[in-house]
Design a protein around this motif. Structure first.
Motif, PDB file in Angstrom:
ATOM      1  N   ALA A 131      22.169 -16.823  22.989  1.00  0.00           N
ATOM      2  CA  ALA A 131      23.509 -16.860  23.560  1.00  0.00           C
ATOM      3  C   ALA A 131      23.826 -18.253  24.105  1.00  0.00           C
ATOM      4  O   ALA A 131      22.993 -18.899  24.727  1.00  0.00           O
ATOM      5  N   ASN A 132      25.033 -18.721  23.829  1.00  0.00           N
ATOM      6  CA  ASN A 132      25.564 -19.991  24.338  1.00  0.00           C
ATOM      7  C   ASN A 132      24.745 -21.208  23.917  1.00  0.00           C
ATOM      8  O   ASN A 132      24.880 -22.285  24.501  1.00  0.00           O
ATOM      9  N   THR A 133      23.894 -21.059  22.912  1.00  0.00           N
ATOM     10  CA  THR A 133      23.188 -22.210  22.324  1.00  0.00           C
ATOM     11  C   THR A 133      24.175 -23.026  21.489  1.00  0.00           C
ATOM     12  O   THR A 133      25.123 -22.483  20.936  1.00  0.00           O
ATOM     13  N   ALA A 188      27.310 -18.588  21.112  1.00  0.00           N
ATOM     14  CA  ALA A 188      26.662 -19.733  20.450  1.00  0.00           C
ATOM     15  C   ALA A 188      27.711 -20.518  19.675  1.00  0.00           C
ATOM     16  O   ALA A 188      28.674 -19.947  19.149  1.00  0.00           O
ATOM     17  N   ASN A 212      18.286 -18.959  24.428  1.00  0.00           N
ATOM     18  CA  ASN A 212      19.622 -19.161  24.986  1.00  0.00           C
ATOM     19  C   ASN A 212      19.794 -20.589  25.508  1.00  0.00           C
ATOM     20  O   ASN A 212      18.839 -21.215  25.971  1.00  0.00           O
ATOM     21  N   HIS A 240      23.666 -14.877  18.737  1.00  0.00           N
ATOM     22  CA  HIS A 240      24.127 -14.188  19.941  1.00  0.00           C
ATOM     23  C   HIS A 240      25.414 -14.788  20.512  1.00  0.00           C
ATOM     24  O   HIS A 240      25.789 -15.921  20.203  1.00  0.00           O
ATOM     25  N   ALA A 241      26.010 -13.994  21.395  1.00  0.00           N
ATOM     26  CA  ALA A 241      27.345 -14.279  21.919  1.00  0.00           C
ATOM     27  C   ALA A 241      27.475 -15.710  22.437  1.00  0.00           C
ATOM     28  O   ALA A 241      26.602 -16.228  23.107  1.00  0.00           O
TER      29      ALA A 241
END
Lengths: 335, 335, 335
Positions: free
Chosen positions: A214-216, A178, A236, A175-176
């Motif tokens: 996301a953002n991981t 990461a 996330n 997702h976004a």
């Protein structure tokens, strides 16, 4: 799209109870359902909505005994949540058109190998020597560093950053935002009190069917690989440090952090905001309650942990119940 | 690349024990080492691998007394981890070619000052009045706002966002997705119950040799500066709020949050998922265990903290040991 | 810019005490103030600076009784922090020039509706069927998926990712790297032990005057909407899961996580690193201390919570005070 209740019952291998001539054109949550929709009941705490929902059809466990009359028609199944998921998947497959083709401008490095039916969104960056399998989708602003390989049908959403040398399997979803493969956090203190950076020369390997939130952030190994095994799902804003190894079909919920060289087994479930200390080992089927801090190894697995430092959950909760009464206990003692 | 054991011993100022004709072409972790590789032993919990590793050479403390025979040759040194880091650094410097030049398309604002040998990756954005020192590397999709300055040899990885007016020192590394200078989180309640935003007119200053992890966020000051001093290393997914000041050579591990106007000293070590309350002050050499919540000032430093609210770690652990026995204590009391 | 003390007092509806001929050209924090500046005192722990600050003018509560003489002139007001915020806002409006126009290259999809005075930064991506209101600012590298709508005067900073179908209100601010609308984290276990992904077919709705912090993630709903209501402010690195509903004018501080289908009321204040369990309900005016873990519903609100699992804060602190004395209590018992 319109389905008949019989078409849906057939798809779910379920049994219709009630009006079998109904037509359905919406999927809803039980508490928000409107006439013409289908919904489901899995979580018992939502049973109250069963008797008031405006849904036309409800997917429900075949052994469920309603306390009051239900106006909707029912589809009786083994596992209502799994069945509803199957229905959602069918619906999604009819709705979605996968992205394909190239939206210019894009950046494409040298000596790349690009499969068929690949999507490359505008402003996506593909470095040198990158390999993309068939059906890979690279959304806008994704950064794929040199020597990265990505297996077929994997989706890389907007703004994902994959550092050089990472290997991503098939049928993954990232997702976004990461970040995969940024430097491990390793420094050596010098006699002056300042720190020397430990070079991070390893990589990240992500096997097939992995989903990453996301953002991981997943750090590259110092040497060797940080390794996420098949079927594991990570939420996330999770941090996976250098040289961590995570087994198959393990779930890690949002905002958790796994410190360097920790080893997590298969089929574990790690709640939100959990911390796992470095160099520890967690056996298969370990469960960790949200916000726990696991500071030592539990190699045998098959345990549920809670608290910081974490220990067996039931024992934690019993002692915590007494912690909540410490004032009263002290009063009794004084008397 | 192939090295002789004597070349490596010379680099590390160590002493060879065993076969000094060996040649080495790989660096490995002790538990994964293969023939022809060099490894090290620093963490005592890995000693068991010492006797079974297939590494050809092991870097080890000069005073170490093995419990059993070791088949590998040894290089005896003062500090094995520091020595191995030195070796990795040498290896990395031989491997790596820094990125240079410009990959089009890029965006370059007006009145910028760009040094020599700068890398500007594809889709990187450099605003107006930006200053970049010699050797700066700006990876793809990085956003450098107006009036930002970045000192020489600093690396800005893909997708970093630096808001206008931030000042970054020399030899820093900022990992992918980090956000520097977004608004401080400040709102004033109005009589109606809604909030009015406090304008955030200050900046972020980051001194030399600072490393900032992936997706970490550092807020700009309301007035004045949020300040990260020389040599400090910050992990992934850390939140540094407005007007925070962090001293020299301090370590902050992943997922920690430092609230507004907190002041952290030099040579502190802050574990993962730690929270530090706003307007508190932490003296030099404070250590904070993972997941602790520091709610008041410890201006004298030189203490290790644990728990929420945090207090002295040893005392915390002793009381926590009793917390784990509360059930038994209660039973004894009842008897 | 130069203001007279009388101009400022007039703006703030305050009363001047001291030299009313002063001119001011800077805004400072009280502990860093220089001659020619104006500052304020709101937090009592900063009172010591009142007697030593070099500020020329101090905004202060009209009922404040100084302990010692103050050399600066004063402006007496009802609420010094609110007044200083008003002054900062005025100052900011004079300083700032909003970004406008288009910086090429950008990507613009089909069938978009773009308002007047919109800014589209370089490398920004606007998908098909997107609607942008008047005065919207889209910074470089932002990704706006298909069918997204954004209300007037909303600012989308660099690298924000908005997945298809999300609806964002007017006068919102979304900081760099935030991800809106990524998939909810939902998987169904299969008999084999692997997980089947639950399709995420819902959306995210963000109402007017909402601020969302850098690198925060908000998941789309499984069905229906994840909903953030008017005036709510969310900090950096916060996770909001699928189908969460957050009321009006609620504050959520950095690194907190709200699990799936939780419902948070109006005027709540949720501290940093808080976890809220799924399917719970929190009434209006609930306050949650930093790092608490809220595991059940508090539908009546009007309570302050602490601990994991969380309960009433005062009770928590009293019991925690006894926890800190467990060693001593045990000694007394033994005697």
């Amino acid at each position: 799209m319109v389905f008949t209740i019989n078409e849906i019952a057939h798809l779910l291998e379920g049994k219709v109870v009630g009006d079998d001539s109904l037509k359905i054109d919406k999927l809803c949550k039980i508490q928000e359902a409107v006439p013409g929709s289908i919904t489901f009941l899995a979580n018992p705490s939502y049973e109250k909505y069963l008797y008031t929902t405006q849904a036309s059809v409800i997917i429900i466990n075949k052994n469920f005994q309603p306390a009051r009359p239900i106006s909707a028609s029912l589809i009786l199944v083994e596992d209502p949540y799994l069945s509803f998921t199957k229905l959602l998947t069918k619906y999604e497959s009819l709705l979605n058109v996968s992205k394909k083709g190239i939206e210019e401008p894009t950046y494409l490095g040298k000596n790349t190998t690009i499969g068929d039916a690949v999507y490359r969104g505008a402003f996506s960056y593909i470095g040198d020597h990158v390999q993309l399998g068939n059906g890979v989708q690279i959304y806008p602003h994704a950064y794929i560093g040199d020597h990265v390989s990505i297996g077929e049908n994997t989706i890389i959403y907007s703004g994902v950053r994959i550092y050089p040398g990472s290997r991503i399997g098939k049928n993954c979803i990232i997702h976004a935002g990461a970040v995969i493969g940024s430097d491990g956090f390793g420094f050596v203190p010098e006699p002056t009190g300042s720190y020397q950076k430990t070079p991070q020369l390893g990589y990240v390997v992500i096997e097939d069917h992995v989903e990453i939130g996301a953002n991981t952030t997943i750090e590259r190994a110092t040497l060797g690989n940080t390794w996420i095994k098949q079927g594991t799902k990570i939420g996330n804003l999770v941090e996976i440090a250098h040289n961590v190894e995570i087994g198959r079909n393990t779930i890690i919920v949002a905002l958790s952090g796994i410190a360097g060289s920790a080893k997590i087994g298969n089929h574990c479930m790690i709640g939100g905001q959990v911390g796992v200390a470095g160099h520890t080992e967690m056996g298969d089927k370990t469960m960790v309650a949200g916000q726990a801090g696991v500071t030592k190894s539990y190699k045998n697995g098959n345990i549920t942990l809670m608290g910081t430092p974490a220990f067996e959950r039931k024992k934690y909760l019993k002692n915590y119940a007494l912690f909540k009464q410490l004032q009263d206990i002290q009063k009794t003692l004084k008397n």
